[in-house]
Design a protein around this motif. Structure first.
Motif, PDB file in Angstrom:
ATOM      1  N   GLY A 202     -50.401  23.032  15.099  1.00  0.00           N
ATOM      2  CA  GLY A 202     -50.214  21.591  14.952  1.00  0.00           C
ATOM      3  C   GLY A 202     -51.186  20.979  13.959  1.00  0.00           C
ATOM      4  N   ILE A 203     -52.419  21.512  13.934  1.00  0.00           N
ATOM      5  CA  ILE A 203     -53.396  21.042  12.950  1.00  0.00           C
ATOM      6  C   ILE A 203     -52.953  21.454  11.552  1.00  0.00           C
ATOM      7  CG2 ILE A 203     -55.820  21.108  12.259  1.00  0.00           C
ATOM      8  CD1 ILE A 203     -56.459  21.916  15.193  1.00  0.00           C
ATOM      9  N   LEU A 204     -52.479  22.691  11.437  1.00  0.00           N
ATOM     10  CA  LEU A 204     -51.975  23.162  10.142  1.00  0.00           C
ATOM     11  C   LEU A 204     -50.842  22.277   9.635  1.00  0.00           C
ATOM     12  CD1 LEU A 204     -52.110  27.002  10.704  1.00  0.00           C
ATOM     13  CD2 LEU A 204     -52.749  25.906   8.549  1.00  0.00           C
ATOM     14  N   GLU A 205     -49.961  21.910  10.540  1.00  0.00           N
ATOM     15  CA  GLU A 205     -48.826  21.060  10.185  1.00  0.00           C
ATOM     16  C   GLU A 205     -49.278  19.716   9.632  1.00  0.00           C
ATOM     17  OE1 GLU A 205     -46.069  18.580  13.008  1.00  0.00           O
ATOM     18  OE2 GLU A 205     -45.459  20.688  13.142  1.00  0.00           O
TER      19      GLU A 205
ATOM     20  N   ALA B 172     -53.758  32.298  14.034  1.00  0.00           N
ATOM     21  CA  ALA B 172     -53.612  30.878  13.722  1.00  0.00           C
ATOM     22  C   ALA B 172     -54.914  30.324  13.154  1.00  0.00           C
ATOM     23  CB  ALA B 172     -53.203  30.099  14.971  1.00  0.00           C
ATOM     24  N   PHE B 173     -56.043  30.728  13.746  1.00  0.00           N
ATOM     25  CA  PHE B 173     -57.331  30.244  13.259  1.00  0.00           C
ATOM     26  C   PHE B 173     -57.590  30.712  11.834  1.00  0.00           C
ATOM     27  CE2 PHE B 173     -61.832  30.704  12.405  1.00  0.00           C
ATOM     28  CZ  PHE B 173     -62.310  29.454  12.733  1.00  0.00           C
ATOM     29  N   ASP B 174     -57.328  31.986  11.563  1.00  0.00           N
ATOM     30  CA  ASP B 174     -57.556  32.511  10.218  1.00  0.00           C
ATOM     31  C   ASP B 174     -56.711  31.771   9.184  1.00  0.00           C
ATOM     32  OD1 ASP B 174     -59.329  34.321  11.296  1.00  0.00           O
ATOM     33  OD2 ASP B 174     -57.930  36.009  11.285  1.00  0.00           O
ATOM     34  N   GLU B 175     -55.480  31.472   9.560  1.00  0.00           N
ATOM     35  CA  GLU B 175     -54.593  30.738   8.657  1.00  0.00           C
ATOM     36  C   GLU B 175     -55.129  29.321   8.426  1.00  0.00           C
ATOM     37  OE1 GLU B 175     -51.085  29.973   6.327  1.00  0.00           O
ATOM     38  OE2 GLU B 175     -52.071  31.809   6.996  1.00  0.00           O
ATOM     39  N   LEU B 176     -55.623  28.694   9.492  1.00  0.00           N
ATOM     40  CA  LEU B 176     -56.177  27.340   9.366  1.00  0.00           C
ATOM     41  C   LEU B 176     -57.359  27.332   8.405  1.00  0.00           C
ATOM     42  CD1 LEU B 176     -56.315  24.349  10.307  1.00  0.00           C
ATOM     43  CD2 LEU B 176     -57.877  25.119  12.112  1.00  0.00           C
ATOM     44  N   LEU B 177     -58.273  28.265   8.590  1.00  0.00           N
ATOM     45  CA  LEU B 177     -59.464  28.313   7.746  1.00  0.00           C
ATOM     46  C   LEU B 177     -59.082  28.540   6.284  1.00  0.00           C
ATOM     47  CD1 LEU B 177     -62.555  28.222   7.708  1.00  0.00           C
ATOM     48  CD2 LEU B 177     -62.573  30.688   8.140  1.00  0.00           C
ATOM     49  N   GLU B 178     -58.131  29.440   6.056  1.00  0.00           N
ATOM     50  CA  GLU B 178     -57.694  29.733   4.687  1.00  0.00           C
ATOM     51  C   GLU B 178     -57.046  28.504   4.038  1.00  0.00           C
ATOM     52  OE1 GLU B 178     -54.587  32.675   2.264  1.00  0.00           O
ATOM     53  OE2 GLU B 178     -54.996  33.035   4.402  1.00  0.00           O
ATOM     54  N   GLN B 179     -56.143  27.853   4.769  1.00  0.00           N
ATOM     55  CA  GLN B 179     -55.439  26.696   4.212  1.00  0.00           C
ATOM     56  C   GLN B 179     -56.384  25.512   3.994  1.00  0.00           C
ATOM     57  OE1 GLN B 179     -52.357  26.637   3.002  1.00  0.00           O
ATOM     58  NE2 GLN B 179     -52.253  28.815   3.512  1.00  0.00           N
TER      59      GLN B 179
ATOM     60  N   TRP C  94     -69.416  33.752  12.908  1.00  0.00           N
ATOM     61  CA  TRP C  94     -68.494  32.733  12.408  1.00  0.00           C
ATOM     62  C   TRP C  94     -68.803  32.337  10.976  1.00  0.00           C
ATOM     63  CZ3 TRP C  94     -64.034  32.361  14.530  1.00  0.00           C
ATOM     64  CH2 TRP C  94     -63.891  32.668  15.890  1.00  0.00           C
ATOM     65  N   PHE C  95     -70.088  32.343  10.602  1.00  0.00           N
ATOM     66  CA  PHE C  95     -70.417  32.055   9.201  1.00  0.00           C
ATOM     67  C   PHE C  95     -69.862  33.145   8.290  1.00  0.00           C
ATOM     68  CE2 PHE C  95     -74.412  29.359  10.288  1.00  0.00           C
ATOM     69  CZ  PHE C  95     -73.598  28.265  10.515  1.00  0.00           C
ATOM     70  N   GLU C  96     -69.931  34.379   8.740  1.00  0.00           N
ATOM     71  CA  GLU C  96     -69.389  35.483   7.944  1.00  0.00           C
ATOM     72  C   GLU C  96     -67.877  35.371   7.802  1.00  0.00           C
ATOM     73  OE1 GLU C  96     -70.857  37.996   6.132  1.00  0.00           O
ATOM     74  OE2 GLU C  96     -72.651  36.785   6.476  1.00  0.00           O
ATOM     75  N   LYS C  97     -67.227  34.740   8.752  1.00  0.00           N
ATOM     76  CA  LYS C  97     -65.782  34.510   8.644  1.00  0.00           C
ATOM     77  C   LYS C  97     -65.453  33.351   7.701  1.00  0.00           C
ATOM     78  CE  LYS C  97     -62.791  35.072  11.894  1.00  0.00           C
ATOM     79  NZ  LYS C  97     -62.181  36.389  11.571  1.00  0.00           N
ATOM     80  N   GLY C  98     -66.477  32.586   7.310  1.00  0.00           N
ATOM     81  CA  GLY C  98     -66.255  31.515   6.354  1.00  0.00           C
ATOM     82  C   GLY C  98     -66.358  30.116   6.900  1.00  0.00           C
ATOM     83  N   VAL C  99     -66.730  29.983   8.175  1.00  0.00           N
ATOM     84  CA  VAL C  99     -66.900  28.652   8.765  1.00  0.00           C
ATOM     85  C   VAL C  99     -68.061  27.928   8.062  1.00  0.00           C
ATOM     86  CG1 VAL C  99     -67.635  27.476  10.882  1.00  0.00           C
ATOM     87  CG2 VAL C  99     -65.889  29.250  10.980  1.00  0.00           C
ATOM     88  N   ASP C 100     -67.940  26.616   7.909  1.00  0.00           N
ATOM     89  CA  ASP C 100     -68.854  25.847   7.068  1.00  0.00           C
ATOM     90  C   ASP C 100     -69.953  25.113   7.836  1.00  0.00           C
ATOM     91  OD1 ASP C 100     -67.407  26.186   4.421  1.00  0.00           O
ATOM     92  OD2 ASP C 100     -65.804  25.353   5.662  1.00  0.00           O
ATOM     93  N   GLY C 101     -70.013  25.291   9.137  1.00  0.00           N
ATOM     94  CA  GLY C 101     -71.071  24.640   9.891  1.00  0.00           C
ATOM     95  C   GLY C 101     -70.764  24.586  11.375  1.00  0.00           C
TER      96      GLY C 101
END
Length: 552
Positions: A32-35, A80-87, A188-195
């Motif tokens: 839903g967030i992605l949408e 879903a989370f990985d897709e959200l972070l990428e988008q 989570w930082f290694e996965k690309g999360v920003d904070g």
């Protein structure tokens, strides 16, 4: 003052359970967030703060984590989370997650082991004590009513829980616990999360000996007993040195009990702890001796003094957070504005206030369309554990429950958790199924779709104000001076730097007001107003009007 991307950012907070449900199960999800990512991006914000989406039994809606490295299937799981972070990154948006490190769920593997025996290797991951005089180890109460201690029959000891009994507090004295948390952050930082927004981080260091509290008012207990423990700054410096300093990220600590005296210690740039904190001086402004369910009146002067004091203590030393609502408090237009006759004007005034103060700005989902408090007819329509526990305690004390329901209407955290109102379809376009929490009935006239079509809507005003802030760095980094500390209806301040000089006026009342000051009115030109009715006198304001005047 050092310039940083997170100082200039506007953060949009998403409470995923209430944002948008794509599966029809009544619970919002990551899909839903992605949408709605393009919608969020269209606001002009830079960062999304995502409330917990980890595996959890949801005793406190995700703030009771049972696995720190797993995304709950309730929200769509890891894919879903990985897709959200990428988008998000493709769209130029950064992602800040919630770190809940004061406590875990009692269903976390660590606690499941800890309660097996007193000599279990994980026992010292939590805080266990023998009882005293046939009762708990001390007189502490939970944030959610009742004792902060729960008795474990199997090992005949009590464990500490500042929140629900299913949220046992971690023992940060144990270096293994600190290492576990630091490893989670790094993961989570290694996965690309920003904070990270760090939940109740001010509570992780407990006072030596865990003495009884002597304070009658719970807010005083928080400040003096629960928060700002003797090793809090050691722990934060260690986290910064071990993990945070190695990444270009932002951190904001939720800080119950953080006050003007100790606030700069958390965020001083030279101290290398956190980037920002959320203090609660304005959010607890109406709390009486009994806390938020004992509301007391407050004045505009009380309110603006909070912002003035905090700007003063942080200038040249650290950085602040500017917010008027989140998932734990009432809707800001119902609390600080007028959600009746002046709903639109006051919602826009509050947006103007948010976006003209010094500090990183946080906008909570739905506030950009002026979502309001809800008044459910029955306590059975409420979900929030804090609300339900307060209700139970009030019943036990023989209070007038009709009167208490009115307090629930104004104070419950569920006010902020009703589903986002996307359109006037069934369930406000949130879900095709039965929502986990009832929708506010006013969704038929307060919704995104309707406001998208109206150039003068609250939604479009947020877009304008965010763009205005970004176009005028003086509103981000510039100096601040309050010019009317004692006026009961007006909040007026100046924001300026070498490149810009603004006078910002807000009328927090239902009557016209004029700012009388030793200023030359013809030196200013109107740069922005939340109302189309512009009086000839720059210093005169209609009810709930804001004006931003630029010096010429």
């Amino acid at each position: 003052m050092k310039k940083k991307w997170w100082k200039e950012s506007v953060v949009y907070q998403v409470y995923p359970r209430s944002f948008r449900d794509t599966t029809g199960n009544g619970v919002g999800d990551i899909w839903g967030i992605l949408e709605k990512l393009d919608y969020i991006k269209s606001l002009g914000v830079d960062v999304i703060w995502l409330c917990p989406v980890y595996e959890s039994p949801n005793d406190d809606n995700g703030y009771d984590i049972s696995h720190y490295r797993k995304i709950s299937e309730d929200f769509g799981g890891q894919n879903a989370f990985d897709e959200l972070l990428e988008q998000m990154h493709k769209k130029g948006l950064k992602l800040v997650m919630d770190l809940v490190a004061n406590h875990t769920s009692d269903e976390h593997a660590w606690f499941q082991e800890a309660k097996k025996s007193k000599d279990n290797p994980f026992r010292d991951y939590y805080i266990w004590k023998d009882g005293k005089n046939g009762g708990p180890p001390n007189n502490w109460t939970s944030f959610f009513s009742g004792s902060a201690w729960e008795y474990d029959e199997a090992t005949q000891q009590y464990y500490l829980h500042y929140f629900t009994k299913k949220q046992p507090d971690l023992n940060w004295e144990n270096p293994k616990v600190r290492r576990e948390i630091f490893d989670v952050v790094e993961y989570w930082f290694e996965k690309g999360v920003d904070g990270f927004r760090m939940d109740v981080i001010s509570l992780i260091s407990k006072p030596e000996g865990l003495p009884n509290t002597k304070y009658e008012k719970f807010q005083d207990t928080i400040v003096h007993d629960y928060a700002n423990g003797p090793k809090i700054h050691d722990y934060l410096k260690e986290m910064n040195q071990e993990v945070l300093s190695k990444y270009d990220i932002m951190t904001v600590g939720e800080g119950p009990g953080i006050d003007l005296k100790n606030g700069p210690l958390y965020v001083g740039e030279e101290r290398k702890e956190l980037d920002m904190v959320f203090h609660f001086d304005h959010m607890f402004i109406d709390c009486g001796i009994g806390g938020k369910y004992d509301p007391q009146p407050f004045t505009l002067n009380d309110f603006k003094q909070v912002f003035t004091n905090w700007d003063d203590v942080l200038k040249d030393k650290g950085w602040g957070s500017i917010f008027l609502g989140n998932h734990d408090f009432s809707r800001m237009v119902s609390r600080f504005g007028d959600d009746g006759r002046y709903h639109q004007a006051s919602a826009k005034l509050l947006a103007t206030l948010l976006l003209t103060l010094r500090g990183t700005v946080y906008v909570y989902q739905g506030d950009e369309i002026g979502m309001t408090n809800v008044a459910f007819d029955s306590i059975s329509d409420y979900n929030d554990v804090e609300t339900l526990n307060a209700w139970k305690e009030a019943e036990q004390q023989g209070e007038d429950m009709d009167a208490f329901l009115s307090i629930v209407h104004s104070q419950s955290r569920d006010n902020a958790r009703t589903p986002v109102q996307w359109n006037d379809d069934k369930n406000a376009g949130f879900s095709k199924g039965e929502p986990w929490l009832k929708v506010n009935p006013n969704y038929t006239h307060i919704n995104v779709a309707k406001q998208e079509q109206d150039p003068n809507s609250i939604l479009n005003y947020y877009r304008e104000m965010i763009a205005f802030r970004k176009a005028n760095p003086a509103l981000v980094y510039g100096n601040y001076a309050c010019l009317d500390e004692n006026h009961g209806q007006l909040y007026v301040y100046r924001r300026w730097d070498a490149d810009g000089d603004f006078l910002v006026l807000h009328n927090f009342s239902d009557a016209p007001q004029t700012f009388n000051a030793d200023l030359k009115e013809n030196n200013y030109t109107l740069a922005k107003s939340n109302l189309n009715t512009n009086k000839l006198n720059n210093f005169s304001l209609d009810p709930w009007q804001s004006k931003i005047l630029k010096i010429v």
